[in-house]
Enzyme design. Structure first.
Site, PDB file in Angstrom:
ATOM      1  CG  HIS A 158     -21.099  -7.608  11.132  1.00  0.00           C
ATOM      2  ND1 HIS A 158     -21.614  -8.148   9.974  1.00  0.00           N
ATOM      3  CD2 HIS A 158     -20.032  -6.865  10.755  1.00  0.00           C
ATOM      4  CE1 HIS A 158     -20.886  -7.755   8.940  1.00  0.00           C
ATOM      5  NE2 HIS A 158     -19.912  -6.976   9.390  1.00  0.00           N
ATOM      6  N   PRO A 159     -23.894  -6.669  14.468  1.00  0.00           N
ATOM      7  CG  PRO A 159     -26.048  -6.343  13.634  1.00  0.00           C
ATOM      8  CD  PRO A 159     -24.609  -6.074  13.329  1.00  0.00           C
TER       9      PRO A 159
END
Length: 224
Positions: free
Chosen positions: A81-82
């Site tokens: 995930h960012p």
């Protein structure tokens, strides 16, 4: 006589044991001959049940003669995930305006790269391997660990997160079998390969001597 590496079920009475090279079809997953998965539930579906989040171009490369126990899981880079912004929520995957406004963030994320497992690696029950790792030849992954860092050849790791417990052999006996690359010998030499394990102090010497007389064609060794 050695088992046929193209056979899916090398032990007909035990369908839970599967040679993975024949049933794996994903172009991003490579499994060497004689590597097997032991799983009572859907061992032939390894590439979907045990390799998770394989959404991107990153590859999983597993060498020859590996033993993979039930529940072993390889998490691929698609699970990332960012983390650069305020939120780690994956807005982009839901499409629409969210995707339009956040796609640049996702495409700027660095990839962890391929996951590469060497040869003759033993994975214990429910081991978990995080993305982008290198697991060396001859390593043993204990039951239940989460492997978060590279594992050197012929090392035993365990715990959560996994940490080195000990090296299987001394430095010289680690290097010699790696130089011999016995996993590329003709399969009919299994007996010699197995019996050297009974004489650990002479293992490297015996393997190197045997490799010098082998007529096998040595393939490129995958990085590990």
């Amino acid at each position: 006589m050695s088992p046929d590496p193209t056979t899916v079920h090398p032990l007909p009475a035990h369908e839970r044991v599967v040679f993975l090279n024949p049933p794996v079809t994903s172009p991003n997953i490579t499994v060497g001959e004689y590597t097997y998965d032991d799983d009572p539930d859907g061992a032939t579906d390894f590439e979907h049940r045990n390799v998770l989040y394989a959404f991107g171009p990153e590859r999983l490369v597993i060498g020859k003669y590996c033993a993979i126990a039930s529940g072993t899981t390889f998490l691929m880079a698609g699970a990332e995930h960012p983390t650069m912004g305020v939120s780690t929520y994956p807005f982009t995957v839901f499409g629409g305006r969210w995707a339009e406004r956040t796609l640049d963030i996702v495409t700027a994320m660095p990839s962890r790269g391929d996951t590469v497992v060497g040869n003759d690696v033993w994975f214990g029950y429910r081991a978990t391997v995080m993305p982008g790792l290198r697991i060396g030849d001859g390593t043993i992954i204990a039951a239940g660990p989460v492997v978060t860092v590279d594992v050197p050849p012929y090392t035993i790791v365990g715990g959560n997160p996994a940490r080195p417990i000990r090296q299987r052999f001394d430095d010289a006996d680690v290097e010699r079998p790696r130089r011999a690359t016995w996993w590329y010998w003709p399969a009919d030499r299994d007996t010699l390969r197995h019996r050297t394990h009974r004489h650990r102090a002479r293992t490297g010497e015996v393997l190197l001597r045997a490799s010098s007389t082998s007529n096998s064609t040595t393939a490129a060794h995958p990085p590990a």
